[in-house]
Scaffold this motif. Structure first.
Motif, short mmCIF file in Angstrom:
data_model
loop_
_atom_site.label_atom_id
_atom_site.label_comp_id
_atom_site.label_asym_id
_atom_site.label_seq_id
_atom_site.Cartn_x
_atom_site.Cartn_y
_atom_site.Cartn_z
N LYS A 154 -11.27 -7.82 -24.19
CA LYS A 154 -11.27 -8.43 -22.86
C LYS A 154 -10.59 -7.50 -21.85
O LYS A 154 -9.80 -6.64 -22.22
CB LYS A 154 -10.50 -9.74 -22.90
N ASP A 212 -6.69 -12.25 -26.21
CA ASP A 212 -6.82 -12.66 -24.81
C ASP A 212 -5.49 -12.60 -24.08
O ASP A 212 -4.44 -12.47 -24.72
CB ASP A 212 -7.40 -14.06 -24.73
N ALA A 235 -13.39 -15.12 -20.74
CA ALA A 235 -11.96 -15.40 -20.95
C ALA A 235 -11.73 -16.68 -21.74
O ALA A 235 -12.44 -17.68 -21.55
CB ALA A 235 -11.26 -15.49 -19.61
N THR A 268 -15.41 -20.11 -23.99
CA THR A 268 -14.98 -19.49 -22.73
C THR A 268 -14.46 -20.54 -21.76
O THR A 268 -14.84 -21.71 -21.82
CB THR A 268 -16.15 -18.75 -22.06
N ASP A 309 -18.90 -7.51 -20.32
CA ASP A 309 -18.16 -8.38 -19.39
C ASP A 309 -17.80 -7.62 -18.13
O ASP A 309 -17.80 -6.38 -18.11
CB ASP A 309 -16.89 -8.95 -20.05
#
Lengths: 414, 195
Positions: free
Chosen positions: A63, A104, A201, A243, A375
């Motif tokens: 991420k 994350d 996320a 998400t 992403d």
């Protein structure tokens, strides 16, 4: 005579019975080359000191997170790379924070929240060169990378610290029947003082609260006092949550089986407004005032198909499918003004004019060739795009015409 | 060689029978459905040619084009080639119940968007019942309800990257081979015109 009388009933019965019997029987046979884990006990991992290391080349990009003039890049399960991005044309590496089991992150008021396996870690990053671990909330989550963890084992839990390659065969039979409806899932928005994550996320900050998800639970922390997060509660939703996307007073949660919309006007007690179900597929979500844009992606973990769905959410209690477009292998997406950016896997980053949601696929403006792009974050200074070979930044002053301004590349893909 | 010989023998037999009997042609259009949504409905357009063996019994060879929607959003086009027959209950009357069966093979074609996959066809089976009306001395109108099954096999082209986590791709994992064997079972509704 009898035949003539039976005729309409007979045909109607045939029609309904054939219709209900109809289905797709799908036999899936796959061979994967996957990484199998090398384990350590969680107790050993927790004893390791976490302090900033010198910048290192990253191996497996996960991420990304944009906060003030910084970009945080997660190296899946290894830690976080910090970059000074005050000049997007020349991002400068600050260092690497080695957090084993990190997937994350979110930041608010110079406080970094990051997961480490099933723990939530809180760091003070006022001195960005020397993040300081303030707190470790142990055993907060019950799953790690979609694997359920027996939390009662605590320090004895075996967690993966590295991987080696293995060939695996998988074979199973499934049935798709349109008459069987599937279960579902949902997202929120950015508040002042917090940073910005992508559409993939799992951590998100909205209304002074940190929302975090594992595979089936939504965890809520009050982070009004950023350095002292207060755990509020966890809400069990259903399996397959993936998400989070906050938008105004709503939190949209994407799952493998659908999208759930929550009202978060009372942030400590989100109220479920509706559930929009779809087939089994991986599911990032972004929204604007009228529509939710959901990418569904096929894959061995996700099943399903590759499409972009546009869902009318003007009545958040009754979302309805507006239209659907085939995609190659879509991951994250972002909506900026009337433009929609879709990370379409191997086909690169696609820019669509989305003024008319019924003609999105007809209005493909640009396609950037990128290796397995997945992403993006529309940041204040640049559009940050993460792909298999690193991070690319684009000037998107002209929304329809992206201009590459810098790249941070992985020297060698594992 | 043996298969070819049998095929030629069967074709020769059919042509032999055809030469001695009255030619029939039935053209049908319809839908292949398994739900109420548009993504659950396919399309069928077939042309059948054959002969009337005797009153009430017909043998037909059928081909055409059929579009299937499967697994909710996937699409495949089929070119079916099948052999079969119809039994007409009361051939002498102006309208009559009939039952039919078609067995054959469907060749599969994928849309361009599915460029990562190749498709090969499979067995097609379609029993159906319906009602037939004579419109004149030779022409007819018929409507039929059936249960159609069509097999299709999909193979992924080459190795594809796969995410270890469900939402992040790559990381040294990939699908080396992936096959999907799909049996599509549908309600078929057809309207046909023949002579």
């Amino acid at each position: 005579m009898i035949m003539k009388k039976l005729n309409p009933i007979f045909f109607v019965l045939c029609c309904f019975s054939f219709l209900f019997l109809s289905c797709d029987k799908i036999e899936e046979n796959s061979t994967y080359r996957i990484s199998t884990p090398i384990y350590k006990s969680l107790g050993e991992v927790r004893k390791q000191e976490i302090k900033m290391e010198s910048p290192v080349a990253f191996g497996r990009v996960g991420k990304i997170y944009s906060y003030k003039d910084y970009v945080l890049i997660n190296e899946l399960e290894k830690g976080i790379h910090f970059y000074d991005n005050s000049n997007p044309a020349k991002p400068t590496a600050i260092g690497f924070l080695p957090i084993l089991g990190n997937v994350d992150m979110a930041v608010k008021d110079d406080v970094l929240y990051a997961d480490s396996y099933i723990d939530l870690l809180v760091f003070d990053i006022k001195q960005i060169q020397q993040p300081k671990l303030l707190e470790r909330d142990e055993n907060r989550f019950s799953t790690y990378l979609n694997q359920r963890i027996d939390v009662s084992l605590n320090e004895q839990i075996r967690v993966p610290v590295d991987y080696k390659d293995t060939i695996v065969h998988e074979s199973y039979l499934r049935t798709y029947n349109p008459w069987i409806k599937y279960e579902t899932l949902y997202l929120d928005s950015n508040s002042s003082g917090s940073g910005q994550g992508g559409s993939l996320a799992r951590f998100s900050i909205a209304k002074e609260h940190l929302y975090a998800i594992d595979i089936k639970d939504l965890f809520i922390y009050n982070v009004k006092e950023a350095a002292k997060p207060r755990f509020v509660k966890n809400m069990t939703l259903f399996n397959g949550i993936e998400t989070l996307f906050p938008y105004k007073d709503k939190l949209f949660v994407g799952s493998t089986t659908g999208m759930v919309i929550f009202d978060i006007r009372t942030p400590e007690a989100p109220q479920q407004l509706s559930v929009y179900s779809h087939i089994r597929a991986c599911d990032p979500v972004v929204v604007d005032d009228k529509y939710a844009y959901v990418t569904l992606r096929a894959g061995s973990f996700c099943g399903g198909s590759n499409v972009l769905e546009v869902i009318d959410i003007q009545d958040p209690r009754a979302p309805k499918l507006q239209t659907r477009y085939p995609m190659a292998n879509p991951y994250g997406l972002a909506k900026v003004d009337s433009y929609l950016y879709v990370c379409d896997g191997v086909q690169g980053l696609k820019t669509f004019d989305a003024r008319d949601v019924m003609k999105i696929s007809d209005n493909l403006l640009e396609r950037m060739e990128l290796p397995m792009v997945y992403d993006l974050i529309p940041g204040p200074k640049s559009l940050l795009v993460v792909h298999q070979k690193g991070l690319s930044q684009y000037d998107y002053t002209n929304r329809a015409k992206l201009k590459l301004i810098s790249e941070i590349s992985i020297p060698k893909i594992r | 060689m043996k298969k070819m010989f049998l095929t030629l023998l069967m074709l020769g037999f059919c042509f032999g029978l055809y030469a001695q009997h009255r030619y029939i042609n039935v053209n049908e259009v319809g839908v292949l459905v398994y739900g109420t949504g548009s993504e659950e409905a396919g399309f069928t357009a077939l042309t059948a040619h054959g002969f009337r063996y005797k009153a009430g019994i017909e043998f037909l060879g059928t081909t055409g084009a059929e579009k299937y929607q499967f697994d909710r959003v996937n699409t495949v086009w089929m070119l079916p080639i099948s052999l079969g027959g119809n039994y007409v209950l009361k051939p002498a009357q102006r309208s009559s119940f009939f039952a039919g069966l078609q067995l054959g093979y469907g060749f599969a074609f994928l849309p361009k968007t599915e460029s990562n996959w190749t498709a090969s066809g499979g067995l097609k089976v379609n029993p159906q019942v319906g009602w037939r009306w004579k419109l004149g001395r030779r022409s007819l109108l018929q409507t039929a309800i059936g249960y159609q099954t069509q097999r299709v096999e999909l193979k992924q082209k080459g190795a594809q990257q796969l995410q270890m986590d469900s939402y992040i791709p790559g990381f040294g994992s990939e699908v080396v081979a992936w096959e999907r064997n799909v049996l599509m079972e549908r309600l078929s509704l057809r309207l046909g015109f023949g002579f």
